[in-house]
Motif scaffolding. Structure first.
Motif, mmCIF file in Angstrom:
data_model
loop_
_atom_site.group_PDB
_atom_site.id
_atom_site.type_symbol
_atom_site.label_atom_id
_atom_site.label_comp_id
_atom_site.label_asym_id
_atom_site.label_seq_id
_atom_site.Cartn_x
_atom_site.Cartn_y
_atom_site.Cartn_z
ATOM 1 N N CYS A 64 71.777 -4.087 27.812
ATOM 2 C CA CYS A 64 70.429 -3.888 28.364
ATOM 3 C C CYS A 64 69.717 -2.739 27.656
ATOM 4 N N GLU A 65 70.448 -1.649 27.385
ATOM 5 C CA GLU A 65 69.851 -0.527 26.661
ATOM 6 C C GLU A 65 69.336 -0.979 25.301
ATOM 7 N N SER A 66 70.165 -1.738 24.589
ATOM 8 C CA SER A 66 69.781 -2.189 23.253
ATOM 9 C C SER A 66 68.637 -3.200 23.304
ATOM 10 N N SER A 67 68.622 -4.051 24.321
ATOM 11 C CA SER A 67 67.604 -5.108 24.378
ATOM 12 C C SER A 67 66.209 -4.534 24.598
ATOM 13 N N TRP A 68 66.086 -3.558 25.509
ATOM 14 C CA TRP A 68 64.738 -3.021 25.731
ATOM 15 C C TRP A 68 64.290 -2.176 24.543
ATOM 16 N N ARG A 69 65.228 -1.500 23.892
ATOM 17 C CA ARG A 69 64.870 -0.736 22.693
ATOM 18 C C ARG A 69 64.461 -1.671 21.556
ATOM 19 N N CYS A 70 65.192 -2.757 21.398
ATOM 20 C CA CYS A 70 64.860 -3.725 20.360
ATOM 21 C C CYS A 70 63.451 -4.273 20.579
ATOM 22 N N THR A 71 63.135 -4.597 21.821
ATOM 23 C CA THR A 71 61.804 -5.114 22.137
ATOM 24 C C THR A 71 60.730 -4.085 21.818
ATOM 25 N N TYR A 73 60.879 -1.393 19.772
ATOM 26 C CA TYR A 73 60.771 -1.095 18.340
ATOM 27 C C TYR A 73 60.074 -2.225 17.580
ATOM 28 N N ALA A 74 60.373 -3.464 17.949
ATOM 29 C CA ALA A 74 59.747 -4.594 17.265
ATOM 30 C C ALA A 74 58.244 -4.625 17.529
ATOM 31 N N VAL A 75 57.852 -4.423 18.791
ATOM 32 C CA VAL A 75 56.435 -4.455 19.154
ATOM 33 C C VAL A 75 55.685 -3.291 18.512
ATOM 34 N N ILE A 76 56.256 -2.082 18.592
ATOM 35 C CA ILE A 76 55.532 -0.921 18.071
ATOM 36 C C ILE A 76 55.475 -0.947 16.549
ATOM 37 N N PHE A 77 56.500 -1.517 15.891
ATOM 38 C CA PHE A 77 56.442 -1.623 14.432
ATOM 39 C C PHE A 77 55.322 -2.578 14.015
ATOM 40 N N CYS A 78 55.241 -3.718 14.700
ATOM 41 C CA CYS A 78 54.175 -4.685 14.387
ATOM 42 C C CYS A 78 52.806 -4.080 14.652
ATOM 43 N N TYR A 79 52.681 -3.338 15.753
ATOM 44 C CA TYR A 79 51.395 -2.702 16.056
ATOM 45 C C TYR A 79 51.061 -1.631 15.016
ATOM 46 N N GLY A 80 52.066 -0.840 14.617
ATOM 47 C CA GLY A 80 51.836 0.182 13.606
ATOM 48 C C GLY A 80 51.440 -0.416 12.269
ATOM 49 N N LEU A 81 52.110 -1.502 11.880
ATOM 50 C CA LEU A 81 51.774 -2.162 10.617
ATOM 51 C C LEU A 81 50.358 -2.741 10.679
ATOM 52 N N TYR A 82 50.017 -3.325 11.835
ATOM 53 C CA TYR A 82 48.657 -3.869 12.018
ATOM 54 C C TYR A 82 47.616 -2.746 11.954
ATOM 55 N N THR A 83 47.943 -1.613 12.554
ATOM 56 C CA THR A 83 47.014 -0.489 12.592
ATOM 57 C C THR A 83 46.774 0.099 11.206
ATOM 58 N N LEU A 84 47.842 0.222 10.414
ATOM 59 C CA LEU A 84 47.752 0.931 9.139
ATOM 60 C C LEU A 84 47.464 0.020 7.943
ATOM 61 N N TRP A 85 47.476 -1.285 8.167
ATOM 62 C CA TRP A 85 47.355 -2.206 7.029
ATOM 63 C C TRP A 85 46.090 -1.966 6.206
ATOM 64 N N ASP A 86 44.996 -1.651 6.869
ATOM 65 C CA ASP A 86 43.739 -1.455 6.147
ATOM 66 C C ASP A 86 43.430 0.023 5.883
ATOM 67 N N LYS A 87 44.416 0.889 6.139
ATOM 68 C CA LYS A 87 44.220 2.318 5.904
ATOM 69 C C LYS A 87 44.656 2.664 4.483
#
Length: 317
Positions: A64-71, A73-87
């Protein structure tokens, strides 16, 4: 054939006292305890094995610890990549410093920073309740160094390079947590595949991009634009601390890779500080002698507590 295996060690004050001092007693200690409790050495060894297993973090909790962290990290990485793509600073690190300190912080960068800061503050607190590992101290240093970097970078408007640090770190984390989840559910092939992806991503991001692109930029590119003031040194010291931790963890990764390479499957996380022998392993290895003794007795083998009373019984078909 063993029908039932003990999941709880019989209460024994003398053994409990020794367990609080030493979880894996030496041969001399075992002999002393055998004389003190009138139990055979093999029975005492098994008692300590069961007692160590009682203290292990349940696999479900670790999953359970790993599953919520995986979720996350995956979401925040995608959001970070989306945010910085045009920077522009994502592609050219010199833009982290050009025009400083008059850098506008857009709403997407603001929320990226805010969510990450909240997560690392929560993670720093949860370290004290989560599954404890050998690198507990390193994790504390890592989280506080990360929080220090985030707050300092926000104070002096180093947010551009701060977003790059966050993005590089988040890239590898969901793969790592996914590999651990596969290990917990005994999907060895999937675990091995994810581990290889994790190790390659780690080398690319934390051993190459982080030191040779980000730290190099903060050390050598920033000077002409920001000057060398006290925050410049503090920021760089914290980045170097993170890189030292990356090297330490890479050593653990290599240990796991060596086990998988030479023994055909990935073992437990080398950082784990708890006893990792499962009850199945205990039945196949540690209690072989006890089971053999039990085989000679149709009614089973009785384990005695300190008072000589029957506490548990291993029965056989």
């Amino acid at each position: 054939m063993v029908e039932k295996q003990l999941s709880t060690a019989p209460h024994n004050p003398a053994l409990e006292t020794e367990y609080s001092r030493e979880k894996s007693p030496s041969d001399e200690t075992l002999e002393r305890l055998s004389k003190q409790t009138d139990l055979r050495v093999r029975q005492i060894e098994r008692w300590f094995r069961i007692r160590r297993n009682q203290d292990r973090t349940p696999v479900l909790k670790k999953f359970c610890e790993s599953s919520w962290r995986c979720t996350y990290y995956a979401v925040i990485f995608c959001y970070g990549l989306y945010t910085l793509w045009d920077k522009p600073w994502l592609w050219d690190t010199s833009y982290c410093w050009k025009g400083w300190p008059e850098h506008h912080v857009s709403n997407d960068v603001y929320w990226y920073y805010s969510v990450q800061a909240g997560f690392y503050m929560a993670l720093s607190l949860s370290l004290f309740t989560d599954h404890k590992r050998k690198d507990f101290t390193e994790m504390i240093v890592h989280h506080f160094a990360t929080l220090g970097l985030m707050f300092l970078s926000w104070m002096v408007n180093f947010t551009r390079v701060g977003t790059l640090v966050l993005l590089v770190h988040d890239c590898v984390d969901p793969i790592m947590e996914a590999a651990k989840m596969a290990k917990y559910v005994k999907k060895e092939t999937l675990c091995t595949s994810l581990f290889v992806c994790f190790m390659l991503t780690w080398v690319l991001t934390r051993m190459m991009l982080f030191p040779f692109r980000i730290i190099r930029s903060t050390l050598f590119e920033s000077g002409p634009y920001t000057g060398e003031f006290y925050m410049y040194y503090t920021f760089n010291v914290l980045l170097i601390v993170l890189q030292v931790l990356h090297i330490i963890w890479f050593y653990f990764i290599l240990l796991i890779a060596k086990d998988g390479l030479f023994e055909g499957q990935l073992k437990k996380d080398s950082r784990s500080s708890d006893e990792s022998v499962s009850e199945d392993d205990d039945a196949q290895t540690g209690i072989k002698g006890t089971v053999m003794e039990a085989a000679a007795d149709k009614n089973g083998l009785k384990m005695l507590d300190q008072n000589g009373l029957s506490a548990h019984k291993i029965s056989r078909k």
